[in-house]
Scaffold this motif. Structure first.
Motif, PDB file in Angstrom:
ATOM      1  N   GLN A 161       5.446  30.431 -64.209  1.00 46.86           N
ATOM      2  CA  GLN A 161       6.229  31.328 -65.056  1.00 46.86           C
ATOM      3  C   GLN A 161       7.336  32.003 -64.264  1.00 46.86           C
ATOM      4  N   ALA A 162       7.049  32.373 -63.020  1.00 45.29           N
ATOM      5  CA  ALA A 162       8.059  33.030 -62.182  1.00 45.29           C
ATOM      6  C   ALA A 162       9.238  32.092 -61.916  1.00 45.29           C
ATOM      7  N   VAL A 163       8.941  30.856 -61.573  1.00 44.63           N
ATOM      8  CA  VAL A 163      10.001  29.885 -61.293  1.00 44.63           C
ATOM      9  C   VAL A 163      10.796  29.597 -62.557  1.00 44.63           C
ATOM     10  N   GLN A 164      10.097  29.444 -63.667  1.00 46.47           N
ATOM     11  CA  GLN A 164      10.779  29.150 -64.933  1.00 46.47           C
ATOM     12  C   GLN A 164      11.695  30.301 -65.336  1.00 46.47           C
ATOM     13  N   LYS A 165      11.212  31.524 -65.234  1.00 44.52           N
ATOM     14  CA  LYS A 165      12.041  32.677 -65.600  1.00 44.52           C
ATOM     15  C   LYS A 165      13.215  32.833 -64.641  1.00 44.52           C
ATOM     16  N   ALA A 166      12.988  32.594 -63.353  1.00 42.65           N
ATOM     17  CA  ALA A 166      14.068  32.687 -62.374  1.00 42.65           C
ATOM     18  C   ALA A 166      15.154  31.656 -62.656  1.00 42.65           C
ATOM     19  N   ARG A 167      14.747  30.457 -63.066  1.00 39.01           N
ATOM     20  CA  ARG A 167      15.736  29.432 -63.416  1.00 39.01           C
ATOM     21  C   ARG A 167      16.478  29.793 -64.692  1.00 39.01           C
ATOM     22  N   THR A 168      15.779  30.376 -65.635  1.00 41.31           N
ATOM     23  CA  THR A 168      16.419  30.818 -66.886  1.00 41.31           C
ATOM     24  C   THR A 168      17.468  31.894 -66.600  1.00 41.31           C
ATOM     25  N   LEU A 169      17.178  32.758 -65.637  1.00 46.69           N
ATOM     26  CA  LEU A 169      18.107  33.840 -65.283  1.00 46.69           C
ATOM     27  C   LEU A 169      19.154  33.398 -64.250  1.00 46.69           C
ATOM     28  N   ASP A 170      19.151  32.123 -63.869  1.00 44.12           N
ATOM     29  CA  ASP A 170      20.063  31.562 -62.863  1.00 44.12           C
ATOM     30  C   ASP A 170      19.901  32.222 -61.495  1.00 44.12           C
ATOM     31  N   ILE A 171      18.671  32.571 -61.177  1.00 46.88           N
ATOM     32  CA  ILE A 171      18.382  33.073 -59.830  1.00 46.88           C
ATOM     33  C   ILE A 171      18.079  31.903 -58.915  1.00 46.88           C
ATOM     34  N   ALA A 199      20.222  41.991 -58.847  1.00 47.69           N
ATOM     35  CA  ALA A 199      20.358  43.434 -58.665  1.00 47.69           C
ATOM     36  C   ALA A 199      19.642  44.196 -59.777  1.00 47.69           C
ATOM     37  N   ALA A 200      19.746  43.723 -61.014  1.00 48.18           N
ATOM     38  CA  ALA A 200      19.108  44.412 -62.138  1.00 48.18           C
ATOM     39  C   ALA A 200      17.581  44.378 -62.011  1.00 48.18           C
ATOM     40  N   LEU A 201      17.048  43.280 -61.500  1.00 49.21           N
ATOM     41  CA  LEU A 201      15.598  43.181 -61.319  1.00 49.21           C
ATOM     42  C   LEU A 201      15.131  43.895 -60.063  1.00 49.21           C
ATOM     43  N   ALA A 225      28.179  22.993 -60.390  1.00 47.00           N
ATOM     44  CA  ALA A 225      27.743  23.679 -59.178  1.00 47.00           C
ATOM     45  C   ALA A 225      27.023  24.985 -59.519  1.00 47.00           C
ATOM     46  N   PHE A 226      25.864  25.167 -58.887  1.00 50.68           N
ATOM     47  CA  PHE A 226      25.035  26.337 -59.173  1.00 50.68           C
ATOM     48  C   PHE A 226      25.688  27.585 -58.613  1.00 50.68           C
ATOM     49  N   ALA A 227      25.745  28.618 -59.446  1.00 54.35           N
ATOM     50  CA  ALA A 227      26.231  29.930 -59.022  1.00 54.35           C
ATOM     51  C   ALA A 227      25.117  30.932 -59.280  1.00 54.35           C
ATOM     52  N   ARG A 228      24.613  31.521 -58.218  1.00 55.93           N
ATOM     53  CA  ARG A 228      23.498  32.468 -58.336  1.00 55.93           C
ATOM     54  C   ARG A 228      23.944  33.702 -59.110  1.00 55.93           C
ATOM     55  N   ASN A 229      23.083  34.167 -59.976  1.00 60.40           N
ATOM     56  CA  ASN A 229      23.357  35.333 -60.801  1.00 60.40           C
ATOM     57  C   ASN A 229      22.969  36.587 -60.026  1.00 60.40           C
ATOM     58  N   ASP A 230      23.921  37.107 -59.254  1.00 60.32           N
ATOM     59  CA  ASP A 230      23.654  38.285 -58.430  1.00 60.32           C
ATOM     60  C   ASP A 230      23.401  39.523 -59.277  1.00 60.32           C
ATOM     61  N   ALA A 231      24.005  39.575 -60.469  1.00 58.52           N
ATOM     62  CA  ALA A 231      23.792  40.717 -61.355  1.00 58.52           C
ATOM     63  C   ALA A 231      22.327  40.784 -61.796  1.00 58.52           C
TER      64      ALA A 231
END
Length: 136
Positions: free
Chosen positions: A124-134, A71-73, A62-68
Motif C-alpha cells: 500500500q505504501a509503494v502504491q500510494k507513493a507512486r500515485t502521488l508521484d513520489i 513536503a506536505a506529507l 521522464a519522471f519528475a518527483r512531486n516535491d510538494a
C-alpha cells in the motif's frame, strides 16, 4: 465501450457498401483470387497494427518527483530512501546494510512512512507513493 463498437459497425458498413459498389459478382470474373487474398491480407495487417498500437503501453514521460507532496506529507530524505528501497522489494536487513543504519532504525523509518502515507503495508505504501508521484 460503445465507441469501439460504433467504429467497428461503421467499418463493417463501409466494407459492405464497398462490396456492393464493386458489384462483387462481376468483379470476381475480372480479377484473380490472389488479388482478393492480397486485399484481405492488407486489411488484416492494418487492423493488426492498429490493435497493437492501441494495446501497447506508452512509455512514461521522464519522471519528475512531486516535491510538494513530499513536503506536505513531511517525509524526510532518509524516509524517501527507505521508501525507494521498499519499492525495490528489499528486506529491512538489506535496507539497513545499504544505508549503513541498524535494522531497528529501518523499522522506525518504515513505521513513520506508513503513518505519514496513512497505509498499513509495504504494498500500500509503494502504491500510494507512486500515485502521488513520489516514486517512479
Amino acid at each position: 465501450m460503445a465507441r469501439p463498437i460504433i467504429l467497428y459497425g461503421i467499418a463493417l458498413a463501409a466494407s459492405a457498401f464497398l462490396l456492393e459498389w464493386l458489384n462483387y459478382k462481376h468483379v470476381v470474373h475480372r480479377w484473380s483470387a490472389e488479388f482478393y487474398i492480397a486485399c484481405i491480407a492488407v486489411v488484416c495487417v492494418a487492423l493488426g497494427i492498429w490493435v497493437g498500437n492501441r494495446l501497447t503501453a506508452r512509455p512514461r514521460v521522464a519522471f519528475a518527483r512531486n516535491d510538494a507532496a513530499i513536503a506536505a506529507l513531511g517525509l524526510s530524505a532518509r524516509e524517501c530512501e527507505v521508501l525507494e528501497m521498499l519499492a525495490a522489494g528489499h528486506a529491512n536487513k538489506v535496507i539497513a546494510r545499504r544505508l549503513d543504519i541498524s535494522p531497528n532504525t529501518v523499522k522506525t523509518h518504515v513505521a513513520r512512512v506508513y503513518e505519514k502515507l496513512e497505509v498499513a503495508s509495504r504494498t500500500q505504501a509503494v502504491q500510494k507513493a507512486r500515485t502521488l508521484d513520489i516514486l517512479p
